[in-house]
Motif scaffolding. Structure first.
Motif, PDB file in Angstrom:
ATOM      1  N   LYS A 170       0.860  -1.191   0.000  1.00  0.00           N
ATOM      2  CA  LYS A 170       0.000   0.000   0.000  1.00  0.00           C
ATOM      3  C   LYS A 170       0.885   1.225   0.000  1.00  0.00           C
ATOM      4  O   LYS A 170       2.021   1.195   0.491  1.00  0.00           O
ATOM      5  CB  LYS A 170      -0.878  -0.027   1.253  1.00  0.00           C
ATOM      6  N   ILE A 171       0.373   2.336  -0.543  1.00  0.00           N
ATOM      7  CA  ILE A 171       1.037   3.622  -0.384  1.00  0.00           C
ATOM      8  C   ILE A 171       0.041   4.616   0.203  1.00  0.00           C
ATOM      9  O   ILE A 171      -1.142   4.595  -0.121  1.00  0.00           O
ATOM     10  CB  ILE A 171       1.636   4.155  -1.702  1.00  0.00           C
ATOM     11  N   VAL A 172       0.537   5.453   1.108  1.00  0.00           N
ATOM     12  CA  VAL A 172      -0.284   6.471   1.756  1.00  0.00           C
ATOM     13  C   VAL A 172       0.342   7.825   1.451  1.00  0.00           C
ATOM     14  O   VAL A 172       1.481   8.103   1.858  1.00  0.00           O
ATOM     15  CB  VAL A 172      -0.378   6.249   3.277  1.00  0.00           C
ATOM     16  N   LEU A 173      -0.387   8.655   0.734  1.00  0.00           N
ATOM     17  CA  LEU A 173       0.118   9.933   0.257  1.00  0.00           C
ATOM     18  C   LEU A 173      -0.621  11.074   0.951  1.00  0.00           C
ATOM     19  O   LEU A 173      -1.843  11.176   0.848  1.00  0.00           O
ATOM     20  CB  LEU A 173      -0.063  10.042  -1.257  1.00  0.00           C
ATOM     21  N   VAL A 174       0.125  11.914   1.650  1.00  0.00           N
ATOM     22  CA  VAL A 174      -0.448  13.054   2.364  1.00  0.00           C
ATOM     23  C   VAL A 174      -0.076  14.333   1.616  1.00  0.00           C
ATOM     24  O   VAL A 174       1.105  14.686   1.520  1.00  0.00           O
ATOM     25  CB  VAL A 174       0.058  13.113   3.819  1.00  0.00           C
ATOM     26  N   SER A 175      -1.060  14.989   1.043  1.00  0.00           N
ATOM     27  CA  SER A 175      -0.855  16.240   0.298  1.00  0.00           C
ATOM     28  C   SER A 175       0.266  16.121  -0.735  1.00  0.00           C
ATOM     29  O   SER A 175       1.209  16.919  -0.750  1.00  0.00           O
ATOM     30  CB  SER A 175      -0.542  17.393   1.262  1.00  0.00           C
ATOM     31  N   PRO A 176       0.195  15.140  -1.631  1.00  0.00           N
ATOM     32  CA  PRO A 176       1.256  14.990  -2.629  1.00  0.00           C
ATOM     33  C   PRO A 176       1.291  16.157  -3.609  1.00  0.00           C
ATOM     34  O   PRO A 176       0.254  16.692  -3.989  1.00  0.00           O
ATOM     35  CB  PRO A 176       0.870  13.691  -3.354  1.00  0.00           C
ATOM     36  N   VAL A 177       2.501  16.559  -3.990  1.00  0.00           N
ATOM     37  CA  VAL A 177       2.675  17.598  -5.008  1.00  0.00           C
ATOM     38  C   VAL A 177       2.845  16.867  -6.330  1.00  0.00           C
ATOM     39  O   VAL A 177       3.901  16.323  -6.625  1.00  0.00           O
ATOM     40  CB  VAL A 177       3.901  18.478  -4.713  1.00  0.00           C
ATOM     41  N   MET A 178       1.810  16.854  -7.156  1.00  0.00           N
ATOM     42  CA  MET A 178       1.784  15.970  -8.315  1.00  0.00           C
ATOM     43  C   MET A 178       2.267  16.612  -9.612  1.00  0.00           C
ATOM     44  O   MET A 178       2.596  15.918 -10.565  1.00  0.00           O
ATOM     45  CB  MET A 178       0.369  15.421  -8.517  1.00  0.00           C
ATOM     46  N   ASP A 179       2.318  17.937  -9.653  1.00  0.00           N
ATOM     47  CA  ASP A 179       2.772  18.611 -10.868  1.00  0.00           C
ATOM     48  C   ASP A 179       3.579  19.846 -10.477  1.00  0.00           C
ATOM     49  O   ASP A 179       3.042  20.826  -9.972  1.00  0.00           O
ATOM     50  CB  ASP A 179       1.574  19.010 -11.738  1.00  0.00           C
ATOM     51  N   ALA A 180       4.892  19.766 -10.710  1.00  0.00           N
ATOM     52  CA  ALA A 180       5.796  20.847 -10.301  1.00  0.00           C
ATOM     53  C   ALA A 180       5.632  22.108 -11.124  1.00  0.00           C
ATOM     54  O   ALA A 180       6.112  23.172 -10.736  1.00  0.00           O
ATOM     55  CB  ALA A 180       7.245  20.366 -10.377  1.00  0.00           C
ATOM     56  N   THR A 181       4.929  22.030 -12.257  1.00  0.00           N
ATOM     57  CA  THR A 181       4.773  23.233 -13.083  1.00  0.00           C
ATOM     58  C   THR A 181       3.838  24.251 -12.448  1.00  0.00           C
ATOM     59  O   THR A 181       3.937  25.454 -12.723  1.00  0.00           O
ATOM     60  CB  THR A 181       4.237  22.876 -14.484  1.00  0.00           C
ATOM     61  N   LEU A 182       2.919  23.773 -11.623  1.00  0.00           N
ATOM     62  CA  LEU A 182       1.926  24.642 -10.970  1.00  0.00           C
ATOM     63  C   LEU A 182       1.189  25.525 -11.982  1.00  0.00           C
ATOM     64  O   LEU A 182       0.875  26.694 -11.706  1.00  0.00           O
ATOM     65  CB  LEU A 182       2.581  25.503  -9.886  1.00  0.00           C
ATOM     66  N   THR A 183       0.892  24.964 -13.148  1.00  0.00           N
ATOM     67  CA  THR A 183       0.220  25.730 -14.199  1.00  0.00           C
ATOM     68  C   THR A 183      -1.297  25.569 -14.196  1.00  0.00           C
ATOM     69  O   THR A 183      -1.987  26.219 -14.981  1.00  0.00           O
ATOM     70  CB  THR A 183       0.758  25.313 -15.588  1.00  0.00           C
ATOM     71  N   ASN A 184      -1.806  24.718 -13.333  1.00  0.00           N
ATOM     72  CA  ASN A 184      -3.256  24.537 -13.253  1.00  0.00           C
ATOM     73  C   ASN A 184      -3.907  25.879 -12.889  1.00  0.00           C
ATOM     74  O   ASN A 184      -3.576  26.473 -11.858  1.00  0.00           O
ATOM     75  CB  ASN A 184      -3.564  23.479 -12.185  1.00  0.00           C
ATOM     76  N   PRO A 185      -4.817  26.386 -13.700  1.00  0.00           N
ATOM     77  CA  PRO A 185      -5.394  27.718 -13.449  1.00  0.00           C
ATOM     78  C   PRO A 185      -6.154  27.818 -12.131  1.00  0.00           C
ATOM     79  O   PRO A 185      -6.333  28.929 -11.602  1.00  0.00           O
ATOM     80  CB  PRO A 185      -6.325  27.937 -14.648  1.00  0.00           C
ATOM     81  N   LYS A 186      -6.603  26.696 -11.594  1.00  0.00           N
ATOM     82  CA  LYS A 186      -7.341  26.723 -10.328  1.00  0.00           C
ATOM     83  C   LYS A 186      -6.439  27.027  -9.136  1.00  0.00           C
ATOM     84  O   LYS A 186      -6.934  27.379  -8.056  1.00  0.00           O
ATOM     85  CB  LYS A 186      -8.056  25.385 -10.118  1.00  0.00           C
ATOM     86  N   ILE A 187      -5.128  26.885  -9.320  1.00  0.00           N
ATOM     87  CA  ILE A 187      -4.194  27.110  -8.213  1.00  0.00           C
ATOM     88  C   ILE A 187      -4.221  28.559  -7.748  1.00  0.00           C
ATOM     89  O   ILE A 187      -4.133  28.844  -6.549  1.00  0.00           O
ATOM     90  CB  ILE A 187      -2.766  26.690  -8.623  1.00  0.00           C
ATOM     91  N   ASP A 188      -4.359  29.496  -8.672  1.00  0.00           N
ATOM     92  CA  ASP A 188      -4.286  30.921  -8.326  1.00  0.00           C
ATOM     93  C   ASP A 188      -5.365  31.319  -7.318  1.00  0.00           C
ATOM     94  O   ASP A 188      -5.110  32.117  -6.405  1.00  0.00           O
ATOM     95  CB  ASP A 188      -4.395  31.779  -9.586  1.00  0.00           C
ATOM     96  N   ASN A 189      -6.565  30.784  -7.455  1.00  0.00           N
ATOM     97  CA  ASN A 189      -7.634  31.112  -6.511  1.00  0.00           C
ATOM     98  C   ASN A 189      -7.350  30.531  -5.132  1.00  0.00           C
ATOM     99  O   ASN A 189      -7.601  31.180  -4.109  1.00  0.00           O
ATOM    100  CB  ASN A 189      -8.977  30.590  -7.033  1.00  0.00           C
ATOM    101  N   ILE A 190      -6.808  29.297  -5.092  1.00  0.00           N
ATOM    102  CA  ILE A 190      -6.515  28.680  -3.800  1.00  0.00           C
ATOM    103  C   ILE A 190      -5.325  29.365  -3.131  1.00  0.00           C
ATOM    104  O   ILE A 190      -5.251  29.442  -1.902  1.00  0.00           O
ATOM    105  CB  ILE A 190      -6.273  27.164  -3.969  1.00  0.00           C
ATOM    106  N   ASP A 191      -4.412  29.895  -3.945  1.00  0.00           N
ATOM    107  CA  ASP A 191      -3.253  30.612  -3.393  1.00  0.00           C
ATOM    108  C   ASP A 191      -3.701  31.751  -2.480  1.00  0.00           C
ATOM    109  O   ASP A 191      -3.023  32.103  -1.506  1.00  0.00           O
ATOM    110  CB  ASP A 191      -2.405  31.156  -4.543  1.00  0.00           C
TER     111      ASP A 191
END
Length: 295
Positions: A170-191
C-alpha cells in the motif's frame, strides 16, 4: 463545517511563524527554511526505540521500532519542498505511528536541492526501496510520505512498475505535489486562501530541484506519468492547499487506470494537515492514517 478552536489556533501559529511569507519568496530562502531541520531526534522515546542508523548512497536511514522482529516496514519519505527536512512534526508523527503499530519505520533522510537534482534524489529513493526489498517481503512494506515525500513515492512506484519490481502492499500519500509546473489555473484562486504555501516559493523550490528546467519530468511531476498497475493508494488531501487542484487530476487518472484508491479530504484544511501539531482535526487524521497502516 465548523472547525475546532485548535484549528484557528494552528492557523494563527502558521501565520505568526511566517511560513506563507517564506514560501512567497523567489528565490525561496532554503538555508533559512533548513534551520528547522532535525536529522537526529532527541528524547527518551527515540533513545529507546531507534534500533539502528545506516546509509544508503547519500541518504541517512533512521530505523525506529518497538518490535525488532515485526516483519513489517513503513518507508517514511518526508516532505520539505525538496530543499529541507525532516522537521519536528515528521518525528512526532513517526513516534505515534510506532507506538500504535507493530511495524518498523525507516525515516528516509534523502539528499536535498539545490545541491542535488531530482535525478540524484530519485536514485537515492530507488536504492532505499531496493534495500527494503532485500530485507522485507514486498507485501509487508507500506510507503508513507507527505508533500514532496509523497511525490517521490508516486514516482518511485511508476519506476518500479516499469522495471518490474515487486510493489509495496500500500502507499499512503499526504498532500502529494503531483505537478511541479503549478500551471493549473485553479491554483491561483486557492493561493489566496492557502495559509501555508504560495505558488511563487513552491515553484522556486521545484526549479532548484529540476534538471534543465524540465518541470514536467515524471520524477518531479508524476501526474505526467502512468498510474496503471498502481498498488492500493490512500490519499489525504486538503481543500485549502495550492496542490489540491493537481491532486484532483491525479484522482481522475487513477480512476481511469482502475487504481484501488481511498480518498480522505480535509475540509478547509491546509497542506499536510494530518501531521500538524495541536489541531484536533490533525489528531483525528493522523489516527486515521495509523488505522490504515494497521489494516
Amino acid at each position: 463545517m465548523t472547525q475546532s478552536l485548535t484549528y484557528y489556533i494552528t492557523l494563527f501559529a502558521i501565520k505568526l511563524k511566517g511560513i506563507k511569507k517564506e514560501f512567497s519568496k523567489d528565490p525561496v530562502d532554503y538555508l533559512k527554511i533548513r534551520k528547522a531541520d532535525i536529522h537526529h531526534p532527541k528524547g527518551a522515546f527515540y533513545k529507546k526505540n531507534i534500533t539502528r542508523e545506516f546509509k544508503v548512497l547519500k541518504s541517512s536511514i533512521t530505523e525506529v521500532s518497538q518490535s525488532r522482529n515485526s516483519g513489517k516496514l513503513i518507508l517514511f519519505i518526508h516532505g520539505g519542498a525538496f530543499i529541507s527536512g525532516p522537521v519536528k512534526h515528521h518525528w512526532d508523527s513517526i513516534k505515534e505511528i510506532v507506538k500504535q503499530t507493530d511495524q518498523t519505520v525507516w525515516m528516509c533522510d534523502y539528499p536535498k536541492a539545490p545541491e542535488h537534482t531530482i535525478s540524484e534524489i530519485s536514485k537515492n529513493i530507488d536504492a532505499i526501496y531496493k534495500t527494503a526489498l532485500s530485507e522485507y517481503q514486498a507485501d509487508q512494506i507500506i510507503c508513507l510520505g507527505d508533500s514532496v515525500g509523497a511525490t517521490l513515492i508516486t514516482a518511485l512506484i511508476q519506476r518500479a512498475i516499469k522495471n518490474n519490481l515487486a510493489l509495496p502492499h500500500k502507499i499512503v500519500l499526504v498532500s502529494p505535489v503531483m505537478d511541479a509546473t503549478l500551471t493549473n489555473p485553479k491554483i491561483d484562486n486557492i493561493d489566496l486562501i492557502d495559509p501555508m504555501l504560495s505558488k511563487a516559493g513552491v515553484l522556486s523550490a521545484k526549479k532548484m530541484c529540476a534538471e534543465n528546467d524540465d518541470l514536467k519530468n515524471e520524477m518531479i511531476s508524476p501526474l505526467h506519468g502512468s498510474f496503471i498497475k498502481f498498488p492500493k493508494t490512500v490519499l489525504f488531501l486538503a481543500e485549502h492547499d495550492i496542490t489540491y487542484p493537481d491532486q484532483q487530476l491525479t484522482i481522475k487518472k487513477m480512476n481511469e487506470s482502475s487504481v484501488s484508491s481511498e480518498i480522505i479530504i480535509g475540509k478547509n484544511m491546509p497542506h499536510i494537515w494530518p501531521f500538524l501539531p495541536v489541531m484536533k482535526e490533525a489528531k483525528i487524521a493522523l489516527q486515521e492514517i495509523i488505522n490504515k497502516l494497521n489494516n
